[in-house]
Design a protein around this motif. Structure first.
Motif, mmCIF file in Angstrom:
data_model
loop_
_atom_site.group_PDB
_atom_site.id
_atom_site.type_symbol
_atom_site.label_atom_id
_atom_site.label_comp_id
_atom_site.label_asym_id
_atom_site.label_seq_id
_atom_site.Cartn_x
_atom_site.Cartn_y
_atom_site.Cartn_z
ATOM 1 N N LEU A 189 22.934 8.478 24.510
ATOM 2 C CA LEU A 189 23.329 7.131 24.082
ATOM 3 C C LEU A 189 24.806 6.880 24.386
ATOM 4 O O LEU A 189 25.578 7.823 24.611
ATOM 5 C CB LEU A 189 23.056 6.965 22.586
ATOM 6 N N SER A 190 25.194 5.609 24.379
ATOM 7 C CA SER A 190 26.564 5.232 24.731
ATOM 8 C C SER A 190 27.604 5.754 23.747
ATOM 9 O O SER A 190 28.784 5.849 24.086
ATOM 10 C CB SER A 190 26.673 3.716 24.854
ATOM 11 N N ASP A 191 27.201 6.151 22.549
ATOM 12 C CA ASP A 191 28.163 6.705 21.583
ATOM 13 C C ASP A 191 28.332 8.220 21.756
ATOM 14 O O ASP A 191 28.994 8.875 20.964
ATOM 15 C CB ASP A 191 27.756 6.369 20.144
ATOM 16 N N GLY A 192 27.714 8.782 22.800
ATOM 17 C CA GLY A 192 27.837 10.210 23.091
ATOM 18 C C GLY A 192 26.758 11.076 22.475
ATOM 19 O O GLY A 192 26.628 12.248 22.817
ATOM 20 N N SER A 193 25.965 10.529 21.574
ATOM 21 C CA SER A 193 24.907 11.331 20.948
ATOM 22 C C SER A 193 23.682 11.399 21.859
ATOM 23 O O SER A 193 23.528 10.609 22.792
ATOM 24 C CB SER A 193 24.525 10.736 19.588
ATOM 25 N N VAL A 194 22.835 12.367 21.585
ATOM 26 C CA VAL A 194 21.574 12.531 22.308
ATOM 27 C C VAL A 194 20.456 12.499 21.279
ATOM 28 O O VAL A 194 20.506 13.211 20.270
ATOM 29 C CB VAL A 194 21.537 13.857 23.102
ATOM 30 N N VAL A 195 19.456 11.680 21.522
ATOM 31 C CA VAL A 195 18.326 11.568 20.610
ATOM 32 C C VAL A 195 17.098 12.188 21.281
ATOM 33 O O VAL A 195 16.846 11.952 22.460
ATOM 34 C CB VAL A 195 18.089 10.098 20.166
ATOM 35 N N ASP A 196 16.379 13.029 20.527
ATOM 36 C CA ASP A 196 15.144 13.663 21.008
ATOM 37 C C ASP A 196 13.973 12.795 20.563
ATOM 38 O O ASP A 196 13.819 12.533 19.362
ATOM 39 C CB ASP A 196 15.003 15.070 20.436
ATOM 40 N N ILE A 197 13.146 12.383 21.521
ATOM 41 C CA ILE A 197 12.044 11.467 21.216
ATOM 42 C C ILE A 197 10.740 12.052 21.749
ATOM 43 O O ILE A 197 10.651 12.418 22.928
ATOM 44 C CB ILE A 197 12.275 10.077 21.853
ATOM 45 N N GLU A 198 9.736 12.147 20.878
ATOM 46 C CA GLU A 198 8.405 12.604 21.306
ATOM 47 C C GLU A 198 7.777 11.541 22.197
ATOM 48 O O GLU A 198 7.953 10.346 21.981
ATOM 49 C CB GLU A 198 7.511 12.857 20.098
ATOM 50 N N THR A 199 7.017 12.008 23.197
ATOM 51 C CA THR A 199 6.331 11.078 24.094
ATOM 52 C C THR A 199 4.876 10.927 23.675
ATOM 53 O O THR A 199 4.351 11.733 22.898
ATOM 54 C CB THR A 199 6.403 11.553 25.557
ATOM 55 N N MET A 200 4.254 9.885 24.205
ATOM 56 C CA MET A 200 2.853 9.606 23.866
ATOM 57 C C MET A 200 2.140 9.023 25.082
ATOM 58 O O MET A 200 2.772 8.378 25.919
ATOM 59 C CB MET A 200 2.788 8.622 22.705
ATOM 60 N N PRO A 201 0.847 9.269 25.177
ATOM 61 C CA PRO A 201 0.073 8.610 26.229
ATOM 62 C C PRO A 201 -0.278 7.186 25.786
ATOM 63 O O PRO A 201 -0.145 6.831 24.612
ATOM 64 C CB PRO A 201 -1.186 9.479 26.326
ATOM 65 N N ALA A 202 -0.717 6.393 26.728
ATOM 66 C CA ALA A 202 -1.181 5.032 26.433
ATOM 67 C C ALA A 202 -2.553 4.857 27.067
ATOM 68 O O ALA A 202 -2.764 5.248 28.217
ATOM 69 C CB ALA A 202 -0.206 4.005 26.990
ATOM 70 N N ASP A 203 -3.492 4.292 26.320
ATOM 71 C CA ASP A 203 -4.866 4.106 26.814
ATOM 72 C C ASP A 203 -4.892 3.294 28.104
ATOM 73 O O ASP A 203 -4.406 2.161 28.139
ATOM 74 C CB ASP A 203 -5.721 3.388 25.764
ATOM 75 N N GLY A 204 -5.428 3.897 29.168
ATOM 76 C CA GLY A 204 -5.612 3.200 30.435
ATOM 77 C C GLY A 204 -4.384 3.114 31.313
ATOM 78 O O GLY A 204 -4.440 2.564 32.408
ATOM 79 N N VAL A 205 -3.251 3.651 30.861
ATOM 80 C CA VAL A 205 -2.010 3.588 31.637
ATOM 81 C C VAL A 205 -1.558 5.014 31.930
ATOM 82 O O VAL A 205 -1.428 5.828 31.014
ATOM 83 C CB VAL A 205 -0.900 2.821 30.862
ATOM 84 N N ASP A 206 -1.317 5.319 33.205
ATOM 85 C CA ASP A 206 -0.889 6.664 33.594
ATOM 86 C C ASP A 206 0.513 6.960 33.089
ATOM 87 O O ASP A 206 1.358 6.078 32.992
ATOM 88 C CB ASP A 206 -0.901 6.802 35.123
ATOM 89 N N GLY A 207 0.762 8.219 32.771
ATOM 90 C CA GLY A 207 2.085 8.655 32.349
ATOM 91 C C GLY A 207 2.194 8.783 30.839
ATOM 92 O O GLY A 207 1.223 8.597 30.100
ATOM 93 N N ARG A 208 3.397 9.121 30.420
ATOM 94 C CA ARG A 208 3.704 9.232 28.995
ATOM 95 C C ARG A 208 4.902 8.342 28.712
ATOM 96 O O ARG A 208 5.747 8.120 29.576
ATOM 97 C CB ARG A 208 3.980 10.677 28.604
ATOM 98 N N PHE A 209 4.980 7.863 27.477
ATOM 99 C CA PHE A 209 5.985 6.879 27.096
ATOM 100 C C PHE A 209 6.669 7.327 25.818
ATOM 101 O O PHE A 209 6.162 8.169 25.091
ATOM 102 C CB PHE A 209 5.319 5.517 26.880
ATOM 103 N N TYR A 210 7.837 6.738 25.538
ATOM 104 C CA TYR A 210 8.550 7.050 24.308
ATOM 105 C C TYR A 210 9.154 5.779 23.722
ATOM 106 O O TYR A 210 9.490 4.838 24.440
ATOM 107 C CB TYR A 210 9.634 8.101 24.541
ATOM 108 N N VAL A 211 9.232 5.757 22.387
ATOM 109 C CA VAL A 211 9.830 4.648 21.648
ATOM 110 C C VAL A 211 10.493 5.238 20.411
ATOM 111 O O VAL A 211 9.879 6.050 19.714
ATOM 112 C CB VAL A 211 8.773 3.606 21.193
ATOM 113 N N GLU A 212 11.725 4.833 20.136
ATOM 114 C CA GLU A 212 12.428 5.297 18.944
ATOM 115 C C GLU A 212 13.423 4.227 18.523
ATOM 116 O O GLU A 212 14.114 3.643 19.358
ATOM 117 C CB GLU A 212 13.167 6.603 19.247
#
Length: 162
Positions: free
Chosen positions: A125-148
């Motif tokens: 992040l722009s404040d220098g911190s790093v956030v760890d975010i779990e990923t998730m699949p999405a039905d019908g969409v290839d790949g994994r995604f993250y939201v936090e």
């Protein structure tokens, strides 16, 4: 007496009128409509391409704004992540660049994770911190995604190494 060898009259005789043209005028639109209907029934509508697929990854309300993040497989087959604020698309991407949107003193960080087996991403992040975010699949969409949702009005700078 009439001369039997007289030349023909300079004005031609009118052509015999028939109903052949009338039938063509009536039949042409009918044949076109039937052809279009048959093409649609057989799946020949190739201009549309594949359907777009959408899956809501996360949603909430921040500072009075209803937001949601969707995973999307677009009509070209690309996997993308988009953030909507009050049902209007605000930002998003079809690559691995982290995305963000701030609402008051909170920021939604989201995106498409690299690779299909990545179970966690680390976003700088722009404040220098790093956030760890779990990923998730999405039905019908290839790949994994993250939201936090993170505290502060910050920008997602880059994916960081673990």
């Amino acid at each position: 007496m009439v001369d039997p060898a007289s030349p023909p009259s300079p004005t031609p005789r009118p052509a015999k009128s028939g109903s052949g043209c009338l039938w063509a005028v009536i039949a042409l639109p009918i044949v076109l409509v039937l052809g279009l209907l048959a093409g649609k029934a057989l799946g020949g509508d190739s201009d549309d391409g594949p359907d777009e697929i959408r899956a809501v990854l996360d949603e909430g309300d921040l500072d009075g704004v209803a937001w949601r993040v969707e995973a999307v497989r677009d009509v070209e087959g690309d996997s993308c992540a988009f953030l909507f604020a009050d049902d209007e698309q605000l930002t998003g991407s079809c690559d691995a660049t982290p995305q963000d949107a701030s609402f008051g003193e909170s920021t939604v960080v989201f995106g498409l994770a690299l690779g299909t087996s990545t179970e966690e991403v680390h976003v700088e992040l722009s404040d220098g911190s790093v956030v760890d975010i779990e990923t998730m699949p999405a039905d019908g969409v290839d790949g994994r995604f993250y939201v936090e949702v993170v505290d502060g009005d910050v920008d997602a700078e880059a994916l960081a190494d673990p």
